[in-house]
Design a protein around this motif. Structure first.
Motif, short mmCIF file in Angstrom:
data_model
loop_
_atom_site.label_atom_id
_atom_site.label_comp_id
_atom_site.label_asym_id
_atom_site.label_seq_id
_atom_site.Cartn_x
_atom_site.Cartn_y
_atom_site.Cartn_z
N THR A 99 -49.11 21.97 25.36
CA THR A 99 -48.61 21.70 23.89
C THR A 99 -47.09 21.23 23.76
O THR A 99 -46.59 20.91 22.75
CB THR A 99 -48.69 23.19 23.19
OG1 THR A 99 -47.90 24.01 23.94
CG2 THR A 99 -50.17 23.54 23.03
N GLU A 100 -46.66 20.78 24.97
CA GLU A 100 -45.21 20.40 24.86
C GLU A 100 -45.27 18.88 25.61
O GLU A 100 -45.76 18.50 26.43
CB GLU A 100 -44.41 21.42 25.89
CG GLU A 100 -44.24 22.68 25.51
CD GLU A 100 -43.35 23.48 26.32
OE1 GLU A 100 -42.43 24.19 26.01
OE2 GLU A 100 -43.59 23.33 27.66
N LEU A 122 -33.74 19.51 30.23
CA LEU A 122 -34.73 18.65 29.65
C LEU A 122 -35.23 19.17 28.39
O LEU A 122 -35.74 20.32 28.26
CB LEU A 122 -35.96 18.62 30.67
CG LEU A 122 -37.16 17.70 30.17
CD1 LEU A 122 -36.77 16.36 30.15
CD2 LEU A 122 -38.49 17.77 31.02
N PRO A 123 -34.93 18.44 27.18
CA PRO A 123 -35.44 18.87 25.97
C PRO A 123 -37.16 18.82 25.86
O PRO A 123 -37.53 17.87 26.58
CB PRO A 123 -34.54 17.69 25.01
CG PRO A 123 -34.48 16.63 25.85
CD PRO A 123 -34.30 16.95 27.17
N LEU A 124 -37.52 20.13 25.48
CA LEU A 124 -39.12 20.01 25.20
C LEU A 124 -39.25 19.97 23.79
O LEU A 124 -38.68 20.88 22.93
CB LEU A 124 -39.66 21.03 25.90
CG LEU A 124 -39.48 20.93 27.40
CD1 LEU A 124 -39.85 22.14 28.24
CD2 LEU A 124 -40.33 19.63 28.00
N LEU A 125 -40.51 19.52 23.14
CA LEU A 125 -40.93 19.64 21.76
C LEU A 125 -42.10 20.39 22.03
O LEU A 125 -43.03 19.95 22.89
CB LEU A 125 -40.98 18.34 21.47
CG LEU A 125 -40.10 17.13 21.49
CD1 LEU A 125 -40.36 15.80 20.71
CD2 LEU A 125 -38.58 18.03 20.49
N ARG A 126 -42.37 21.31 21.23
CA ARG A 126 -43.79 22.07 21.31
C ARG A 126 -44.58 21.69 20.01
O ARG A 126 -44.10 21.70 19.00
CB ARG A 126 -43.68 23.50 21.40
CG ARG A 126 -45.01 24.16 21.64
CD ARG A 126 -45.06 25.63 21.84
NE ARG A 126 -45.10 26.21 20.31
CZ ARG A 126 -44.35 27.12 19.89
NH1 ARG A 126 -43.69 28.04 20.55
NH2 ARG A 126 -44.59 27.72 18.84
N PHE A 127 -45.76 21.26 20.11
CA PHE A 127 -46.74 20.95 19.12
C PHE A 127 -47.79 22.00 18.92
O PHE A 127 -48.58 22.08 20.03
CB PHE A 127 -47.37 19.63 19.24
CG PHE A 127 -46.17 18.30 19.29
CD1 PHE A 127 -45.86 17.72 18.14
CD2 PHE A 127 -45.70 17.91 20.38
CE1 PHE A 127 -44.84 16.79 18.05
CE2 PHE A 127 -44.62 16.97 20.48
CZ PHE A 127 -44.42 16.21 19.45
N GLU A 132 -46.83 17.53 13.82
CA GLU A 132 -45.23 18.12 13.46
C GLU A 132 -44.90 18.88 14.62
O GLU A 132 -45.52 19.85 15.31
CB GLU A 132 -45.45 19.06 12.21
CG GLU A 132 -45.63 18.32 10.85
CD GLU A 132 -44.75 17.19 10.56
OE1 GLU A 132 -43.63 17.44 10.84
OE2 GLU A 132 -45.24 16.08 10.29
N VAL A 133 -43.63 18.94 14.91
CA VAL A 133 -43.00 19.60 16.20
C VAL A 133 -42.90 21.07 15.52
O VAL A 133 -42.27 21.26 14.33
CB VAL A 133 -41.47 19.19 16.35
CG1 VAL A 133 -40.71 20.07 17.48
CG2 VAL A 133 -41.67 17.71 17.06
N ALA A 134 -43.38 22.17 16.33
CA ALA A 134 -43.25 23.54 16.03
C ALA A 134 -42.10 24.26 16.07
O ALA A 134 -41.37 24.91 15.79
CB ALA A 134 -44.45 24.20 16.57
N VAL A 152 -33.40 27.34 26.67
CA VAL A 152 -32.54 27.49 25.62
C VAL A 152 -33.31 27.21 24.40
O VAL A 152 -33.62 26.06 24.05
CB VAL A 152 -31.47 26.89 25.71
CG1 VAL A 152 -30.27 27.14 24.72
CG2 VAL A 152 -30.61 27.37 26.99
N PRO A 153 -33.57 28.18 23.33
CA PRO A 153 -34.38 27.61 22.10
C PRO A 153 -33.40 26.82 21.29
O PRO A 153 -31.99 26.88 21.41
CB PRO A 153 -34.61 28.86 21.41
CG PRO A 153 -33.60 29.99 22.04
CD PRO A 153 -33.34 29.52 23.37
N ALA A 154 -33.80 25.72 20.38
CA ALA A 154 -33.10 24.98 19.49
C ALA A 154 -33.56 25.29 18.05
O ALA A 154 -34.89 25.70 18.01
CB ALA A 154 -33.04 23.72 20.21
N PRO A 155 -33.02 24.91 17.10
CA PRO A 155 -33.76 25.03 15.79
C PRO A 155 -34.88 24.03 15.74
O PRO A 155 -34.88 23.06 16.24
CB PRO A 155 -32.46 24.39 14.84
CG PRO A 155 -31.32 24.77 15.55
CD PRO A 155 -31.55 24.50 16.97
#
Length: 182
Positions: A99-100, A122-127, A132-134, A152-155
């Protein structure tokens, strides 16, 4: 296919090199010896000496002075991040969740190696479902072992597109711009 041209230019405007690259090649990161290119047939380096293939597949997610990280996905859509050097690009692999995906836009490599090259941010986007990015986060990965040191979580709205993202010169801090308002 027609070839495109990359030129290296000194700050005074003098052109030092003209490098022919395949039309389908997209320049994604500058390095001391040239420019890393993404093509359908892998990652290449273009320099005054021509174009040399680094990998046979994958998408560049980070580039350093002599290091790179790239996304490798199998036919079953399981993906890994391969980390290595320009001479040996597949030294260690890190599995990422189905999912990333690494953050980036238009083929830009957004991951950053620490100044000593020992860590990769490394920035990771979870779908979760749909386009839409969750959730977004930054994974800090040890480049020797492939072990994820921290995350590290990001908004959720942060997609890392056009975002300042880099290490402090001593490698002890990571700076990530969050949002556009002051």
């Amino acid at each position: 296919a027609r070839a495109a041209t990359i030129v290296r230019v000194r700050l005074d405007g003098t052109v030092t090199d003209r490098i022919a690259i395949p039309q389908a090649a997209q320049p994604v990161a500058g390095i001391p010896d040239g420019v890393l290119l993404s093509t359908p047939s892998g990652i290449h380096i273009a320099s005054g000496g021509g174009v040399r293939r680094i990998t046979r597949s994958g998408q560049l997610v980070a580039a350093g002075v002599d290091r790179l990280a790239w996304l490798v996905c199998d036919a079953d859509l399981s993906c890994q991040i391969a980390i290595g050097t320009l001479a040996d690009p597949d030294q260690v692999r890190v599995a990422i969740a189905r999912t990333e995906l690494p953050g980036g836009t238009h083929g830009l490599a957004l991951g950053r190696f620490s100044p000593d090259g020992r860590r990769l941010a490394l920035p990771l986007l979870r779908f979760d479902a749909g386009p839409e990015v969750a959730q977004t986060s930054v994974a800090i990965i040890d480049t020797t072992t492939g072990f994820e040191v921290s995350r590290v979580p990001a908004p959720p709205a942060q997609a890392f597109e056009g975002t300042p993202f880099d290490w402090s010169p001593d490698g002890r801090l990571l700076f990530v711009g969050l949002g556009t308002s002051l």
